[in-house]
Motif scaffolding. Structure first.
Motif, mmCIF file in Angstrom:
data_model
loop_
_atom_site.group_PDB
_atom_site.id
_atom_site.type_symbol
_atom_site.label_atom_id
_atom_site.label_comp_id
_atom_site.label_asym_id
_atom_site.label_seq_id
_atom_site.Cartn_x
_atom_site.Cartn_y
_atom_site.Cartn_z
ATOM 1 N N ILE A 1 -8.324 21.464 -22.132
ATOM 2 C CA ILE A 1 -8.342 22.294 -20.930
ATOM 3 C C ILE A 1 -9.617 22.001 -20.132
ATOM 4 O O ILE A 1 -10.724 22.059 -20.674
ATOM 5 C CB ILE A 1 -8.284 23.794 -21.301
ATOM 6 C CG1 ILE A 1 -6.958 24.096 -22.013
ATOM 7 C CG2 ILE A 1 -8.457 24.676 -20.066
ATOM 8 C CD1 ILE A 1 -6.830 25.511 -22.522
ATOM 9 N N PRO A 2 -9.499 21.665 -18.838
ATOM 10 C CA PRO A 2 -10.694 21.407 -18.033
ATOM 11 C C PRO A 2 -11.478 22.708 -17.812
ATOM 12 O O PRO A 2 -10.897 23.798 -17.848
ATOM 13 C CB PRO A 2 -10.121 20.873 -16.712
ATOM 14 C CG PRO A 2 -8.727 21.397 -16.647
ATOM 15 C CD PRO A 2 -8.264 21.513 -18.086
ATOM 16 N N PRO A 3 -12.816 22.618 -17.630
ATOM 17 C CA PRO A 3 -13.623 21.397 -17.469
ATOM 18 C C PRO A 3 -14.293 20.941 -18.754
ATOM 19 O O PRO A 3 -15.338 20.294 -18.700
ATOM 20 C CB PRO A 3 -14.680 21.857 -16.453
ATOM 21 C CG PRO A 3 -14.936 23.291 -16.833
ATOM 22 C CD PRO A 3 -13.623 23.833 -17.330
ATOM 23 N N THR A 4 -13.738 21.307 -19.916
ATOM 24 C CA THR A 4 -14.352 20.904 -21.179
ATOM 25 C C THR A 4 -14.219 19.395 -21.378
ATOM 26 O O THR A 4 -13.375 18.732 -20.758
ATOM 27 C CB THR A 4 -13.682 21.625 -22.359
ATOM 28 O OG1 THR A 4 -12.295 21.268 -22.393
ATOM 29 C CG2 THR A 4 -13.827 23.137 -22.238
ATOM 30 N N ALA A 5 -15.043 18.865 -22.272
ATOM 31 C CA ALA A 5 -15.032 17.425 -22.535
ATOM 32 C C ALA A 5 -13.705 16.967 -23.122
ATOM 33 O O ALA A 5 -13.314 15.806 -22.956
ATOM 34 C CB ALA A 5 -16.186 17.065 -23.471
#
Length: 467
Positions: A374-378
């Protein structure tokens, strides 16, 4: 001689640390547990920092051993993960009578992974593989008073022995065809001869066992559940990551002439791993078994990236392993402290977790968001680069299957987040007191998830090493 020490710098330093721990164990003085663990963590920090200096390139032992900037980076990623696991296991090891033996075994496996990564010869690779595998069985049995830990060790050593047997049989057939175990000679002699292909398939099967790809995954959930949490996290991240590094290197270089054959195999393994991993993860109640099937699914996504067989694919795999390291270890850090404090390891035990442990809840939530992509995770960028690498071959059906599995995985990751934030629990996990050591590990993991996602320098640096 100076060149010898510079090229083997990381291996020699790790060997020195192992000997220091043996001397501490054998000394007549009774060492305080906190002193021992602090000393070991300092040595691991030195080991990690030393990997960024004296970047020599070259070969040793008649070209059986090689090192370069890319291999040093892969070793440094493993060093970072080992340090984080050590920090997370502080509370558990403080109460354990055999903490030094735990580190001797763990660092011995890490040394085997070093040699496995730097091998340019199947003999060196196999010796490194065995050194990396056998002590892990003893580590899986490190909860000495629990029968399920012994069961996990037995299942791991039997599965590992079978996988090693397949690898060794495949290596012997390759040697019989080529007359050499050197990577350069095998690359030159690679052909579609049925005997050579059979040996090659056996080697891929051996890799499949080590990375828990379907259908070679059957040992994974039982071993993850039975082993101590620290060992489970080591198996999930360090052991699997090192094998993925080696598998990628071997397929992309040594067996590059057989691209058509191994592309089809890897694509099938990717689809099976994503689907089976996701479907079984939905059914799990034990959170360690849940992460076991989650890791199988993540391997499927990595294999999608591997199918691209180019520099972008290679870069995406190394980048994703780094992201996966931060994400998975952040999740295991929370599971570790909760298990040590309360003994609870079921998903239902985490209902209402936010009310008693809000900080730990957010750490686990960020980790699960990253694992879900899930953005904005890496994790989002890691999976995006993997799919981009896999799409370079034009197999859009494979990419569609991967994208659908990403959507499916959202369900079981969000199920845990819902339980922590929204569900009620009559007997919630009590507030967990944290030492400085697990706090540092969690902070580094969460920072890694955020920074490596927002700042693109990590991927660009990895890609620059492959040009």
């Amino acid at each position: 001689m100076s060149n010898f020490f510079l090229l083997l710098q990381q291996e020699l330093l790790l060997t020195a640390i192992i000997f220091v721990l043996l001397f501490v164990k054998l000394s007549a003085k009774e060492w305080n547990g906190k002193t021992v663990l602090s000393l070991i963590n300092i040595l691991l920090v030195i080991n990690l920092a030393a990997g960024f200096f004296f970047k020599e390139k070259g070969t040793l032992f008649g070209d059986m051993y090689q090192t370069n900037d890319l291999l040093r980076l892969e070793k440094n990623i493993l060093n970072l993960g080992t340090l984080l696991i050590s920090l997370q296991a502080y509370n558990w090891l403080l109460k354990h009578k055999h903490a030094i033996e735990f580190y001797v075994l763990m660092l011995s496996t890490l040394l085997g992974m070093y040699f496995m990564l730097s091998s340019s010869n199947l003999l060196m690779f196999y010796v490194g593989l065995e050194l990396a595998s056998i002590p892990l069985a003893a580590l899986a049995n490190f909860d000495l008073d629990k029968k399920r830990s012994s069961e996990a060790a037995m299942k791991y050593i039997m599965s590992s022995a079978f996988a090693s047997g397949l690898l060794l049989f495949g290596i012997s057939m390759i040697y019989g065809m080529v007359g050499s175990v050197g990577f350069a000679e095998i690359t030159a002699a690679a052909s579609e001869n049925p005997l050579f292909l059979f040996g090659f398939i056996l080697i891929i099967a051996g890799f499949g066992f080590k990375i828990s790809a379907v259908p070679f995954h059957l040992w994974t959930a039982d071993v993850y559940e039975g082993a101590p949490v620290a060992v489970t996290s080591y198996l999930s991240v360090i052991s699997k990551g090192s094998m993925l590094f080696v598998m990628t290197s071997v397929l992309f270089t040594v067996f590059s002439k057989l691209l058509f054959q191994w592309y089809n195999i890897v694509a099938v393994l990717a689809v099976l791993s994503m689907i089976v991993g996701n479907l079984f993860a939905i059914r799990q109640q034990n959170i360690k078994r849940f992460l076991a099937f989650s890791s199988i699914s993540q391997v499927g996504f990595i294999l999608v990236g591997m199918s691209g067989a180019n520099a972008e694919s290679y870069s995406s795999i190394i980048y994703f392993v780094l992201v996966y390291l931060f994400s998975n270890l952040a999740a295991f850090a929370v599971i570790n402290v909760v298990s040590e404090a309360s003994g609870k390891e079921n998903i239902d035990d985490y209902k209402g977790f936010y009310k008693t442990n809000p900080a730990l809840t957010w750490v686990l939530a960020v980790a699960l968001f990253s694992l879900a992509g899930i953005p904005p995770t890496a994790g989002f960028f890691g999976k995006f680069f993997l799919l981009l690498g896999g799409a370079s071959k034009g197999n859009y059906l494979l990419i569609i299957v991967a994208a659908l599995n990403m959507v499916l995985s959202l369900y079981y990751y969000l199920r845990i987040i819902k339980a922590m934030f929204m569900d009620a629990n009559e007997t919630p996990v009590e507030r967990v007191a944290l030492n400085w050591s697990p706090k540092i590990s969690m902070f580094v993991c969460v920072a890694g998830i955020v920074v490596t996602g927002i700042i693109s320098g990590a991927y660009e640096y990895i890609y620059s090493l492959l040009k």
